[in-house]
Design a protein around this motif. Structure first.
Motif, mmCIF file in Angstrom:
data_model
loop_
_atom_site.group_PDB
_atom_site.id
_atom_site.type_symbol
_atom_site.label_atom_id
_atom_site.label_comp_id
_atom_site.label_asym_id
_atom_site.label_seq_id
_atom_site.Cartn_x
_atom_site.Cartn_y
_atom_site.Cartn_z
ATOM 1 N N TYR A 1 4.841 -0.941 -9.145
ATOM 2 C CA TYR A 1 3.559 -1.657 -9.211
ATOM 3 C C TYR A 1 2.364 -0.754 -9.511
ATOM 4 O O TYR A 1 1.521 -1.104 -10.346
ATOM 5 N N PRO A 2 2.231 0.412 -8.868
ATOM 6 C CA PRO A 2 1.013 1.206 -9.086
ATOM 7 C C PRO A 2 0.835 1.703 -10.511
ATOM 8 O O PRO A 2 -0.298 1.928 -10.955
ATOM 9 N N PHE A 3 1.915 1.861 -11.260
ATOM 10 C CA PHE A 3 1.815 2.420 -12.605
ATOM 11 C C PHE A 3 1.371 1.383 -13.633
ATOM 12 O O PHE A 3 1.131 1.712 -14.789
ATOM 13 N N ALA B 1 7.794 -6.473 -1.013
ATOM 14 C CA ALA B 1 6.694 -5.550 -1.293
ATOM 15 C C ALA B 1 7.162 -4.112 -1.450
ATOM 16 O O ALA B 1 6.685 -3.386 -2.329
ATOM 17 N N LEU B 2 8.089 -3.684 -0.613
ATOM 18 C CA LEU B 2 8.501 -2.276 -0.621
ATOM 19 C C LEU B 2 9.114 -1.838 -1.953
ATOM 20 O O LEU B 2 8.685 -0.822 -2.520
ATOM 21 N N PRO B 3 10.103 -2.554 -2.504
ATOM 22 C CA PRO B 3 10.630 -2.119 -3.807
ATOM 23 C C PRO B 3 9.624 -2.276 -4.943
ATOM 24 O O PRO B 3 9.632 -1.491 -5.894
ATOM 25 N N GLN B 4 8.748 -3.288 -4.855
ATOM 26 C CA GLN B 4 7.732 -3.451 -5.896
ATOM 27 C C GLN B 4 6.764 -2.278 -5.924
ATOM 28 O O GLN B 4 6.218 -1.939 -6.983
ATOM 29 N N TYR C 1 0.814 -1.215 0.000
ATOM 30 C CA TYR C 1 0.000 0.000 0.000
ATOM 31 C C TYR C 1 0.848 1.265 0.000
ATOM 32 O O TYR C 1 0.307 2.371 -0.064
ATOM 33 N N LEU C 2 2.161 1.100 0.047
ATOM 34 C CA LEU C 2 3.038 2.233 -0.222
ATOM 35 C C LEU C 2 2.819 2.727 -1.653
ATOM 36 O O LEU C 2 3.146 3.872 -1.981
ATOM 37 N N SER C 3 2.236 1.873 -2.483
ATOM 38 C CA SER C 3 1.920 2.238 -3.868
ATOM 39 C C SER C 3 1.049 3.484 -3.934
ATOM 40 O O SER C 3 1.175 4.295 -4.862
ATOM 41 N N PHE C 4 0.157 3.660 -2.966
ATOM 42 C CA PHE C 4 -0.708 4.836 -2.946
ATOM 43 C C PHE C 4 0.127 6.110 -2.860
ATOM 44 O O PHE C 4 -0.126 7.090 -3.568
ATOM 45 N N GLY D 1 0.669 8.708 -5.896
ATOM 46 C CA GLY D 1 0.155 10.048 -5.632
ATOM 47 C C GLY D 1 1.187 11.126 -5.914
ATOM 48 O O GLY D 1 0.887 12.139 -6.564
ATOM 49 N N ILE D 2 2.413 10.915 -5.454
ATOM 50 C CA ILE D 2 3.473 11.911 -5.650
ATOM 51 C C ILE D 2 3.843 12.046 -7.126
ATOM 52 O O ILE D 2 3.905 13.150 -7.676
#
Length: 250
Positions: free
Chosen positions: A234-236, A227-230, A84-87, A91-92
């Motif tokens: 991942y979000p794009f 998960a963190l580097p992905q 969920y760091l993807s959010f 966003g940025i």
């Protein structure tokens, strides 16, 4: 067991049919893709956020989080939450694309910087990503109704897919935003009810869950480091997230 399956069918059929009739018709291209209408120029932030959150957590994500929590305790849940760091990342980056670059979509950015070939390759990646998303989520639905490969398994997948497709074709993004908001409200209410019933009946209360698991590589930390580097890329590849970032004013 049979009664539980019956109620599951009632819930799926009843909710999906209700959502179909509640979903508004989209009569224009902008209504279908931008969720606009004669009275609404653009959906508000709360509606978009609710849609984004519920689209991410339902079906596959809830199942993954539950399975990891069951196997690794709190550590498994935290590890999966790393995605969920993807959010934040999306966003940025997308905010900068819109405000500083003036781009109206990721495709617009790729075409401007790298040409039509980049658009074609990115579109193929998105198509593959969406195909994977659809079948993986429908598999989760099927697993609630029968063993993989069984008749109830495939039947539930076909019925759920057809009903979902029906209300999406009816209203496009307008339908999705409205039904996502309804699901978000229901999810919030059920979460409060379940936690309100479960926590008082758990010895040790909330501390029992937060202290579960082992903070070690084999206990779930390895997944967190995956998960963190992905989350940086991942979000794009997820148009559910990125498309909503270009609908309203930044």
């Amino acid at each position: 067991m049979e009664s539980a399956l019956t109620w599951q069918w009632v819930l799926v059929l009843g909710s999906s049919i209700a959502l179909f009739f509640l979903a508004p018709w989209s009569r224009k291209v902008s209504d279908f893709f931008k969720a606009t209408s004669e009275t609404v120029k653009a959906p508000n932030t709360f509606l978009l956020t609710s849609s984004l959150v519920i689209s991410w957590i339902f079906a596959k994500s809830i199942t993954n989080a539950a399975n990891l929590g069951y196997s690794y305790g709190m550590v498994g849940g935290v590890a999966y939450a790393g995605y969920y760091l993807s959010f934040v990342v999306a966003g940025i980056v997308l905010y900068q694309l819109r405000v500083k670059g003036g781009f109206t979509s990721i495709h617009h950015f790729l075409g401007d910087r790298y040409g039509k070939g980049a658009i074609a390759i990115f579109s193929l990646l998105i198509a593959f990503r969406l195909f994977n998303e659809v079948w993986s989520n429908t598999m989760v639905i099927g697993s609630y109704f029968g063993e993989p490969g069984s008749q109830p398994y495939y039947l539930s997948i076909l019925v759920f897919t057809a009903l979902t497709l029906a209300y999406v074709l009816k209203g496009g993004l307008r339908s999705s935003l409205l039904t996502d908001l309804i699901q978000m409200v229901v999810f919030g209410l059920l979460l409060v009810v379940i936690l309100g019933w479960l926590l008082p009946r758990t010895p040790g209360g909330l501390a029992t869950y937060t202290a579960s698991g082992q903070w070690s590589m084999s206990g779930g930390i390895a997944l967190l480091w995956v998960a963190l580097p992905q989350s940086l890329s991942y979000p794009f590849h997820d148009p559910v997230m990125t498309d909503r970032a270009f609908i309203t004013d930044p």
